[in-house]
Design a protein around this motif. Structure first.
Motif, PDB file in Angstrom:
ATOM      1  N   THR A  16      89.261   3.678 -36.541  1.00  0.00           N
ATOM      2  CA  THR A  16      88.259   3.430 -35.497  1.00  0.00           C
ATOM      3  C   THR A  16      86.934   2.977 -36.104  1.00  0.00           C
ATOM      4  N   PHE A  17      86.493   3.654 -37.158  1.00  0.00           N
ATOM      5  CA  PHE A  17      85.226   3.281 -37.791  1.00  0.00           C
ATOM      6  C   PHE A  17      85.334   1.920 -38.487  1.00  0.00           C
ATOM      7  N   ARG A  18      86.471   1.650 -39.112  1.00  0.00           N
ATOM      8  CA  ARG A  18      86.668   0.325 -39.715  1.00  0.00           C
ATOM      9  C   ARG A  18      86.590  -0.762 -38.639  1.00  0.00           C
ATOM     10  N   ASN A  19      87.283  -0.494 -37.534  1.00  0.00           N
ATOM     11  CA  ASN A  19      87.305  -1.464 -36.440  1.00  0.00           C
ATOM     12  C   ASN A  19      85.909  -1.654 -35.846  1.00  0.00           C
ATOM     13  N   ALA A  20      85.166  -0.564 -35.718  1.00  0.00           N
ATOM     14  CA  ALA A  20      83.808  -0.659 -35.176  1.00  0.00           C
ATOM     15  C   ALA A  20      82.932  -1.513 -36.087  1.00  0.00           C
ATOM     16  N   LEU A  21      83.061  -1.315 -37.392  1.00  0.00           N
ATOM     17  CA  LEU A  21      82.278  -2.108 -38.335  1.00  0.00           C
ATOM     18  C   LEU A  21      82.615  -3.593 -38.207  1.00  0.00           C
ATOM     19  N   ASP A  39      83.931   4.188 -28.833  1.00  0.00           N
ATOM     20  CA  ASP A  39      85.176   4.522 -29.523  1.00  0.00           C
ATOM     21  C   ASP A  39      84.901   5.418 -30.733  1.00  0.00           C
ATOM     22  N   SER A  40      83.830   5.125 -31.451  1.00  0.00           N
ATOM     23  CA  SER A  40      83.474   5.922 -32.628  1.00  0.00           C
ATOM     24  C   SER A  40      83.073   7.338 -32.233  1.00  0.00           C
ATOM     25  N   GLU A  41      82.315   7.463 -31.158  1.00  0.00           N
ATOM     26  CA  GLU A  41      81.915   8.782 -30.658  1.00  0.00           C
ATOM     27  C   GLU A  41      83.142   9.607 -30.281  1.00  0.00           C
ATOM     28  N   ASP A  42      84.085   8.980 -29.587  1.00  0.00           N
ATOM     29  CA  ASP A  42      85.301   9.683 -29.174  1.00  0.00           C
ATOM     30  C   ASP A  42      86.111  10.140 -30.388  1.00  0.00           C
ATOM     31  N   ALA A  43      86.240   9.266 -31.373  1.00  0.00           N
ATOM     32  CA  ALA A  43      86.994   9.618 -32.581  1.00  0.00           C
ATOM     33  C   ALA A  43      86.324  10.763 -33.320  1.00  0.00           C
ATOM     34  N   ALA A  44      84.995  10.717 -33.419  1.00  0.00           N
ATOM     35  CA  ALA A  44      84.262  11.772 -34.112  1.00  0.00           C
ATOM     36  C   ALA A  44      84.404  13.107 -33.380  1.00  0.00           C
ATOM     37  N   ALA A  45      84.337  13.071 -32.055  1.00  0.00           N
ATOM     38  CA  ALA A  45      84.487  14.299 -31.264  1.00  0.00           C
ATOM     39  C   ALA A  45      85.869  14.913 -31.464  1.00  0.00           C
ATOM     40  N   ASN A  46      86.877  14.071 -31.550  1.00  0.00           N
ATOM     41  CA  ASN A  46      88.239  14.563 -31.773  1.00  0.00           C
ATOM     42  C   ASN A  46      88.363  15.210 -33.152  1.00  0.00           C
ATOM     43  N   VAL A  47      87.758  14.596 -34.163  1.00  0.00           N
ATOM     44  CA  VAL A  47      87.778  15.172 -35.509  1.00  0.00           C
ATOM     45  C   VAL A  47      87.098  16.534 -35.508  1.00  0.00           C
ATOM     46  N   ARG A  48      85.924  16.620 -34.887  1.00  0.00           N
ATOM     47  CA  ARG A  48      85.203  17.897 -34.834  1.00  0.00           C
ATOM     48  C   ARG A  48      86.048  18.968 -34.160  1.00  0.00           C
ATOM     49  N   ARG A  49      86.663  18.624 -33.035  1.00  0.00           N
ATOM     50  CA  ARG A  49      87.477  19.577 -32.285  1.00  0.00           C
ATOM     51  C   ARG A  49      88.659  20.073 -33.117  1.00  0.00           C
ATOM     52  N   ARG A  50      89.305  19.162 -33.816  1.00  0.00           N
ATOM     53  CA  ARG A  50      90.462  19.534 -34.636  1.00  0.00           C
ATOM     54  C   ARG A  50      90.046  20.426 -35.803  1.00  0.00           C
ATOM     55  N   ILE A  51      88.898  20.152 -36.406  1.00  0.00           N
ATOM     56  CA  ILE A  51      88.413  20.997 -37.503  1.00  0.00           C
ATOM     57  C   ILE A  51      88.113  22.403 -36.995  1.00  0.00           C
ATOM     58  N   ASN A  52      87.475  22.500 -35.833  1.00  0.00           N
ATOM     59  CA  ASN A  52      87.192  23.813 -35.251  1.00  0.00           C
ATOM     60  C   ASN A  52      88.477  24.582 -34.966  1.00  0.00           C
ATOM     61  N   ASP A  53      89.492  23.876 -34.489  1.00  0.00           N
ATOM     62  CA  ASP A  53      90.785  24.512 -34.214  1.00  0.00           C
ATOM     63  C   ASP A  53      91.389  25.090 -35.490  1.00  0.00           C
ATOM     64  N   VAL A  54      91.290  24.336 -36.581  1.00  0.00           N
ATOM     65  CA  VAL A  54      91.800  24.808 -37.871  1.00  0.00           C
ATOM     66  C   VAL A  54      91.055  26.070 -38.289  1.00  0.00           C
ATOM     67  N   LEU A 113      82.129   7.265 -45.782  1.00  0.00           N
ATOM     68  CA  LEU A 113      82.813   8.140 -44.833  1.00  0.00           C
ATOM     69  C   LEU A 113      84.330   8.029 -44.979  1.00  0.00           C
ATOM     70  N   ILE A 114      84.832   6.813 -45.074  1.00  0.00           N
ATOM     71  CA  ILE A 114      86.277   6.606 -45.194  1.00  0.00           C
ATOM     72  C   ILE A 114      86.809   7.217 -46.486  1.00  0.00           C
ATOM     73  N   ASP A 115      86.052   7.073 -47.581  1.00  0.00           N
ATOM     74  CA  ASP A 115      86.456   7.700 -48.848  1.00  0.00           C
ATOM     75  C   ASP A 115      86.502   9.219 -48.706  1.00  0.00           C
ATOM     76  N   ASN A 116      85.513   9.764 -47.990  1.00  0.00           N
ATOM     77  CA  ASN A 116      85.470  11.212 -47.787  1.00  0.00           C
ATOM     78  C   ASN A 116      86.653  11.672 -46.947  1.00  0.00           C
ATOM     79  N   ALA A 120      93.825  13.160 -36.950  1.00  0.00           N
ATOM     80  CA  ALA A 120      92.589  12.763 -36.264  1.00  0.00           C
ATOM     81  C   ALA A 120      91.665  12.023 -37.224  1.00  0.00           C
ATOM     82  N   GLN A 121      91.600  12.480 -38.473  1.00  0.00           N
ATOM     83  CA  GLN A 121      90.760  11.808 -39.461  1.00  0.00           C
ATOM     84  C   GLN A 121      91.332  10.441 -39.825  1.00  0.00           C
ATOM     85  N   SER A 122      92.649  10.360 -39.910  1.00  0.00           N
ATOM     86  CA  SER A 122      93.286   9.074 -40.187  1.00  0.00           C
ATOM     87  C   SER A 122      93.000   8.078 -39.064  1.00  0.00           C
TER      88      SER A 122
END
Length: 227
Positions: free
Chosen positions: A66-71, A98-113, A205-208, A59-61
């Protein structure tokens, strides 16, 4: 009359507490049913955690792209002055969504972990008391401590990534809102001044995310080696 009001307030509070407790019990029961079903299929909590860390990594990948593309889309809006203003707004809106959706997916996956990791470590710790061989118990306890320490680095990195998404999303949102209400060439010029800051935030953000993905790979390898 006052006593009646007090009774009603107490009753309402008691009902809320009861419902909250029931919701927690229901969620716990559902989680236990899920774990039991997975165990019957041959998947322990350790296996589930590996899968969830992999999904969070992926999800982070995806979010990086997505963020690169948005920029790039924001840049193209500023660099193409002859484009219809409405079309440029639609491009910015799509990039933000698209960025909001990607961020929401990352948050959800982190919570699952985090959910399954907590359950795994609780189970591991409880089972230490079942050992009769103290050498094996000590070895398992060391592994638990090392795995938990590495997990803490991982989840800390993931949460840092989650936090760093927020200023980028807010900057994208600001751009989208400004264009929505100022569809003119002057608005495009005003946005250009913010682009350098946004680019810096996106790169950070991408480096992080890269660091978080590396931590994920290392943690997955540890769990697989100890299985």
């Amino acid at each position: 009359m006052a006593n009646t009001s007090v009774i009603k307030l107490f009753a309402a509070s008691w009902v809320k507490t009861l419902l909250a407790g029931a919701a927690i019990l229901s969620a716990t029961a559902c989680t236990n049913v899920y774990y039991n079903a997975m165990e019957r299929l041959g998947y322990e909590k350790r296996d589930i955690l590996v899968t969830r860390v992999e999904r969070s990594r992926d999800a982070q990948s995806d979010a990086q792209e997505t963020f690169r593309n948005a920029l790039e889309r924001y840049q193209s809006v500023i660099d193409t002055p002859d484009t219809d203003l409405r079309a440029r707004y639609e491009e910015v809106l799509a990039a933000y969504d698209d960025s909001e959706d990607a961020a929401a997916n990352v948050r959800r996956r982190i919570n699952d972990v985090e959910d399954v990791a907590g359950d795994l470590f609780d189970e591991w710790e409880d089972e230490l008391d079942r050992y009769t061989n103290q050498d094996l118990r000590a070895s398992s306890e060391r592994q638990l401590g090392q795995t938990r320490e590495q997990y803490q680095r991982l989840i800390s990195q993931m949460r840092q990534t989650e936090e760093r998404m927020e200023p980028v999303l807010r900057a994208f949102e600001d751009q989208m809102l400004y264009l929505r209400h100022n569809l003119n060439a002057q608005a495009i010029g005003a946005l250009e001044g913010e682009l350098a800051r946004i680019r810096s935030d996106v790169n950070t953000l991408i480096d992080n995310m890269e660091a978080s993905i590396r931590e994920s790979e290392a943690f997955i390898q540890r769990l697989r080696n100890n299985s």
